[in-house]
Design a protein around this motif. Structure first.
Motif, mmCIF file in Angstrom:
data_model
loop_
_atom_site.group_PDB
_atom_site.id
_atom_site.type_symbol
_atom_site.label_atom_id
_atom_site.label_comp_id
_atom_site.label_asym_id
_atom_site.label_seq_id
_atom_site.Cartn_x
_atom_site.Cartn_y
_atom_site.Cartn_z
ATOM 1 N N GLY A 118 -42.065 25.534 -39.394
ATOM 2 C CA GLY A 118 -41.611 26.828 -39.901
ATOM 3 C C GLY A 118 -42.354 27.992 -39.248
ATOM 4 N N MET A 119 -43.660 27.845 -39.060
ATOM 5 C CA MET A 119 -44.453 28.974 -38.527
ATOM 6 C C MET A 119 -43.991 29.361 -37.121
ATOM 7 N N ALA A 120 -43.537 28.363 -36.314
ATOM 8 C CA ALA A 120 -43.069 28.692 -34.949
ATOM 9 C C ALA A 120 -41.770 29.492 -35.023
ATOM 10 N N GLY A 121 -40.900 29.114 -35.982
ATOM 11 C CA GLY A 121 -39.685 29.903 -36.179
ATOM 12 C C GLY A 121 -40.049 31.325 -36.586
ATOM 13 N N CYS A 122 -41.072 31.462 -37.449
ATOM 14 C CA CYS A 122 -41.469 32.787 -37.950
ATOM 15 C C CYS A 122 -42.041 33.655 -36.841
ATOM 16 N N TRP A 123 -42.931 33.095 -36.011
ATOM 17 C CA TRP A 123 -43.504 33.981 -34.985
ATOM 18 C C TRP A 123 -42.485 34.278 -33.882
ATOM 19 N N GLU A 168 -40.436 36.356 -44.443
ATOM 20 C CA GLU A 168 -39.812 35.619 -45.546
ATOM 21 C C GLU A 168 -38.568 34.927 -45.014
ATOM 22 N N ARG A 169 -38.404 33.648 -45.361
ATOM 23 C CA ARG A 169 -37.227 32.852 -44.984
ATOM 24 C C ARG A 169 -36.958 32.939 -43.478
ATOM 25 N N GLY A 170 -38.001 32.684 -42.674
ATOM 26 C CA GLY A 170 -37.865 32.804 -41.216
ATOM 27 C C GLY A 170 -36.729 31.955 -40.670
ATOM 28 N N THR A 171 -35.860 32.554 -39.906
ATOM 29 C CA THR A 171 -34.667 31.972 -39.235
ATOM 30 C C THR A 171 -33.559 31.551 -40.206
ATOM 31 N N MET A 172 -33.773 31.776 -41.517
ATOM 32 C CA MET A 172 -32.739 31.380 -42.508
ATOM 33 C C MET A 172 -31.896 32.609 -42.848
ATOM 34 N N PRO A 173 -30.757 32.392 -43.528
ATOM 35 C CA PRO A 173 -30.029 33.553 -44.032
ATOM 36 C C PRO A 173 -30.963 34.332 -44.976
ATOM 37 N N PHE A 230 -46.404 17.892 -40.671
ATOM 38 C CA PHE A 230 -47.141 19.150 -40.823
ATOM 39 C C PHE A 230 -46.947 19.659 -42.257
ATOM 40 N N TYR A 231 -47.831 19.244 -43.163
ATOM 41 C CA TYR A 231 -47.793 19.631 -44.585
ATOM 42 C C TYR A 231 -46.469 19.259 -45.257
ATOM 43 N N GLY A 232 -45.770 18.252 -44.739
ATOM 44 C CA GLY A 232 -44.483 17.863 -45.326
ATOM 45 C C GLY A 232 -44.694 16.970 -46.558
ATOM 46 N N CYS A 251 -36.399 16.661 -43.950
ATOM 47 C CA CYS A 251 -37.655 17.397 -44.166
ATOM 48 C C CYS A 251 -37.614 18.690 -43.371
ATOM 49 N N GLU A 252 -37.821 19.824 -44.034
ATOM 50 C CA GLU A 252 -37.802 21.062 -43.260
ATOM 51 C C GLU A 252 -39.036 21.133 -42.366
ATOM 52 N N GLY A 253 -38.918 21.855 -41.276
ATOM 53 C CA GLY A 253 -40.034 21.981 -40.336
ATOM 54 C C GLY A 253 -40.333 20.661 -39.668
ATOM 55 N N ASP A 254 -41.622 20.367 -39.525
ATOM 56 C CA ASP A 254 -42.061 19.083 -38.979
ATOM 57 C C ASP A 254 -42.630 18.236 -40.114
ATOM 58 N N PRO A 255 -42.188 16.961 -40.233
ATOM 59 C CA PRO A 255 -42.626 16.146 -41.377
ATOM 60 C C PRO A 255 -44.131 15.913 -41.423
HETATM 61 C C1 LIG Z 1 -45.118 22.386 -47.841
HETATM 62 S S1 LIG Z 1 -45.122 23.473 -46.475
HETATM 63 C C2 LIG Z 1 -44.007 22.617 -45.404
HETATM 64 C C3 LIG Z 1 -44.192 22.968 -43.962
HETATM 65 C C4 LIG Z 1 -43.151 22.363 -43.037
HETATM 66 N N1 LIG Z 1 -43.267 20.916 -42.964
HETATM 67 C C5 LIG Z 1 -43.241 22.959 -41.642
HETATM 68 O O1 LIG Z 1 -43.385 22.222 -40.655
HETATM 69 O O2 LIG Z 1 -43.156 24.190 -41.552
HETATM 70 C C6 LIG Z 1 -44.128 24.816 -47.041
HETATM 71 C C7 LIG Z 1 -44.625 26.175 -46.540
HETATM 72 O O3 LIG Z 1 -44.235 26.342 -45.195
HETATM 73 C C8 LIG Z 1 -43.946 27.689 -44.931
HETATM 74 N N2 LIG Z 1 -42.603 27.780 -44.302
HETATM 75 C C9 LIG Z 1 -41.933 26.736 -43.787
HETATM 76 N N3 LIG Z 1 -40.787 27.145 -43.205
HETATM 77 C C10 LIG Z 1 -40.728 28.498 -43.364
HETATM 78 C C11 LIG Z 1 -39.795 29.497 -42.972
HETATM 79 N N4 LIG Z 1 -38.667 29.180 -42.313
HETATM 80 N N5 LIG Z 1 -40.051 30.789 -43.294
HETATM 81 C C12 LIG Z 1 -41.191 31.105 -43.961
HETATM 82 N N6 LIG Z 1 -42.103 30.200 -44.362
HETATM 83 C C13 LIG Z 1 -41.890 28.910 -44.064
HETATM 84 C C14 LIG Z 1 -44.067 28.461 -46.235
HETATM 85 O O4 LIG Z 1 -45.321 29.091 -46.249
HETATM 86 C C15 LIG Z 1 -43.992 27.359 -47.270
HETATM 87 O O5 LIG Z 1 -44.709 27.716 -48.433
#
Ligand SMILES: C[S@@+](CC[C@H](N)C(=O)[O-])C[C@H]1O[C@@H](n2cnc3c(N)ncnc32)[C@H](O)[C@@H]1O
Length: 243
Positions: A134-139, A204-209, A109-111, A103-107
């Protein structure tokens, strides 16, 4: 009896995965993950090169994503059937062996995993491993504090109605808007009405390629990916008063 272990993988860069998630992913014999049909899937992409050679993979392919409205009866019915079916399949596998769900991010948290969790929690032992959202990676990518002092931070979904977005944007210091993708123009209008557009960042695509950071005012936004977040940084209420 096996377990289901849901690994939060962090925002995208595999270096931002926890030590515990890294250990579980590398040791896994059975791995399941959500993805859009025809795509590798973001969670699967994060663990590329980490899986054992003999791992069994279970791609859980959404029957629909953006083809029909997410609040239409058809969408709700199709997704409910999809989660029911996968809950049963994973329960059957986990009778004998551990299954790792990616699960990307935290499960929590909206997973999407939460739909399986709700169906399985009374039947099977489930372990959820925390991930950096994801939001923590973005900020962190923007490199400025998101909230400080007494700031109130509000997390909004871009899928909300424009008037509700605007109302909540007016009443908050720091803002995070997720599920931005196709909703970006609406989010931009709501920020403008709330007087916050000039302070907003799009990640967009925070911390990803392919990561892209821009001030929202400078972006036309016609082609925003699913993995995108809008941020408005708080200024630190108490700290501003103290200066
Ligand atoms: C269904 S939610 C899942 C959230 C995830 N479980 C998390 O902890 O971040 C998906 C949304 O998270 C945001 N998101 C998650 N990771 C991101 C990233 N690396 N860069 C930008 N947006 C991200 C986007 O807004 C995306 O539409």
């Amino acid at each position: 009896m096996g377990r289901i272990i849901c690994c939060g993988l962090g925002p995208g860069n595999p270096d931002l995965m926890s030590v515990r998630a890294d250990r579980e992913v590398r040791a896994a014999k059975h791995v399941a993950y959500f993805r859009k049909k025809g795509r590798l899937g973001q969670a699967r992409r994060i663990v590329e090169g980490m899986l054992a050679a003999d791992v069994c993979e279970y791609p859980m392919e959404y029957p629909v994503t953006t083809e029909i409205a997410f609040d239409s009866p058809d969408y709700i019915r199709l997704l409910a059937g999809f989660y029911d079916e996968w809950a049963e399949r994973l329960a059957r596998i986990a009778r004998a062996v551990d299954v790792v769900v990616l699960c990307e991010g935290d499960p929590y948290f909206y997973g999407s995993f939460m739909h399986l969790h709700a169906r399985l929690q009374k039947r099977i032992e489930i372990e959820v491993i925390a991930g950096i959202p994801g939001m923590a990676g973005c900020w962190n990518s923007v490199g400025q504090p998101i909230a400080l002092g007494d700031d109130v931070t509000t997390i909004l979904m871009g899928t909300l109605a424009e008037d509700e977005l605007e109302r909540r944007m007016r009443n908050s210091d720091a803002l995070v808007v997720m599920k931005t993708g196709r909703n970006l123009q609406k989010v931009r209008r709501a920020l403008a009405s709330a007087g916050r557009l000039n302070d907003a960042w799009l990640v967009e695509r925070g911390t990803m390629p392919g990561e892209r950071l821009a001030r929202l005012i400078d972006v036309d936004g016609s082609d925003c990916p699913y993995f995108a977040i809008v941020l408005v940084h708080g200024r630190g209420r108490r700290m501003e008063a103290a200066e």
